[in-house]
Design an enzyme around this catalytic site. Structure first.
Site, PDB file in Angstrom:
ATOM      1  CG  HIS A 125      -1.680   1.232   1.459  1.00 57.42           C
ATOM      2  ND1 HIS A 125      -3.021   1.333   1.172  1.00 57.42           N
ATOM      3  CD2 HIS A 125      -1.317   2.450   1.959  1.00 57.42           C
ATOM      4  CE1 HIS A 125      -3.447   2.552   1.463  1.00 57.42           C
ATOM      5  NE2 HIS A 125      -2.425   3.250   1.946  1.00 57.42           N
ATOM      6  CD  GLU A 126       1.914   3.593   3.695  1.00 55.85           C
ATOM      7  OE1 GLU A 126       2.257   4.648   3.119  1.00 55.85           O
ATOM      8  OE2 GLU A 126       0.869   3.514   4.369  1.00 55.85           O
TER       9      GLU A 126
END
Length: 404
Positions: free
Chosen positions: A21-22
């Site tokens: 996600h990051e």
């Protein structure tokens, strides 16, 4: 041993999902010319870090998330001279939205990839199951002694004694026409005594009288949908089971999107129902029966992951991970700060506001003052953290178990 292994594997899978996600934020930020200062997995004290180019990468002690520090995400940040022109809040709206959406978008992509793989290897639920009340099996009527747990029983049930067989299609219960198994079950629950039931068998309508048996079932009480024990009618039948459908490389694509669409609708309903589940979570912590429909934390998700591995249900492991990534995407897209969706809402608001000002011959306004939004942000944080603590506590003292 496999249960513990499953817990560790699922927790690791969650951590990888968060890390990706990051990564989504970081990759798109770089591609659009922004400066990524730091990319870390975990929170708390730093265990390891290294610098590559202008970005510091590292791992922190508490593996419960991660973060991507992009220079100038809000106007209140302090910036070095070389960061001012690359500050995120100064970029075009489409760039800001692209960076912010990239994180949830990565979770959505993980969900799609996992469901696609499941479609190829194990198969997906039938997208067009029978909509009629088809009988799958007949048997005795067992009391539901606790939610989801039936006591042992033997012998034929009322339906079998009345001549109802597997494959029959129930079309009428008493005076109530039914067109699905759920409608049939609801009509039976309200019935008592000897009731005429019409079934179709090989194209022929057959009327048989069934002695409805009273039993205990956990059903929604109509107030928030919480399940409560009640005495209802039953005849000892189960719905016909529809096995999964395996797909080819190309046919799996539309099926993947269809299943993901259905899951998205269910996730939306679940998020909307979160406030109504607080009471059930509190009761579960106090020793009451844990409603399997209550939300779970990372702890509870890992326990369920452990159950799936312990019983060799790898398809359930991966499908549950796909669902979890979809939930992460949906939560992060909520238009509330500090979620990604909240920052997207601010960027879109600024764009619309400046378009209106431009149409009126005015110059663009200053960026939104995030300091004024801090009180609302803190309220959201308190509610989110409080709910997380509630679910973690419930998962520790009274977890949802798949096979107990």
């Amino acid at each position: 041993m496999m249960f513990v292994t499953g817990i560790v594997l699922f927790a690791l899978a969650i951590l990888i999902s968060v890390a990706l996600h990051e990564c989504g934020h970081m990759w798109v930020a770089r591609r659009t010319g922004m400066k990524v200062r730091r990319y870390f997995v975990g929170f708390g004290p730093t265990l390891w870090s290294t610098r590559r180019g202008e970005t510091e990468y590292g791992v922190k002690a508490v593996p419960l998330g991660g973060f991507c520090d992009i220079a100038g995400m809000t106007p209140v940040e302090e910036l070095d001279p070389d960061e001012r022109d690359r500050a995120m809040y100064k970029q075009a709206t489409w760039k800001r939205v692209a960076v912010l959406f990239a994180g949830p978008g990565m979770n959505l992509a993980i969900c799609l990839v996992l469901i696609y793989a499941i479609a190829l290897v194990w198969g997906l639920p039938n997208l067009h199951p029978p909509t009629r009340a088809v009988i799958g099996e007949t048997g005795c009527v067992a009391q539901e002694v606790s939610q989801g747990k039936l006591e042992q029983c033997t012998g034929p049930g009322p339906a079998a004694l009345a001549g109802i067989r597997s494959g029959d299609v129930v079309v009428k219960v008493g005076d109530t026409p039914v067109s699905s198994f759920d409608e049939m079950a609801a009509a039976v629950r309200k019935s008592h005594g000897s009731v005429p039931i019409v079934v179709e068998r090989d194209g022929t309508a057959i009327v048989t009288y069934v002695d409805i048996e009273s039993t205990q079932r956990w059903i929604p009480n109509g107030q928030g949908g919480e399940l409560q024990p009640a005495t209802v009618g039953a005849i000892g039948v189960g719905a016909a089971r529809v096995g999964p459908v395996r797909y080819g490389v190309f046919s799996a694509m539309p099926a993947t999107f269809a299943v993901t669409g259905d899951l998205t609708v269910e996730v939306g309903k679940a998020l909307a129902a979160l406030p109504t589940k607080v009471g059930a979570l509190v009761r579960a912590i106090g020793g009451g029966q844990r409603d399997p429909q209550t939300p779970i934390s990372v702890v509870g998700a890992s326990i369920i992951g452990g159950d799936t591995v312990d019983h060799g249900l790898w398809v359930a492991f991966w499908f549950f991970l796909a669902q979890l990534n979809l939930i992460l995407a949906a939560i992060n897209l909520l238009p509330l700060l500090p979620f990604d969706g909240g920052h997207i809402a601010v960027a879109v608001f600024e764009r619309i506001r400046n378009m209106v000002r431009s149409a009126r011959g005015k110059v663009a306004a200053a960026p939104v003052n995030y300091l004024k939004l801090l009180p609302a942000t803190y309220v959201v944080l308190v509610l989110v953290v409080g709910y997380m603590l509630l679910t973690v506590t419930a998962d520790l003292v009274n977890p949802i178990r798949l096979f107990q």
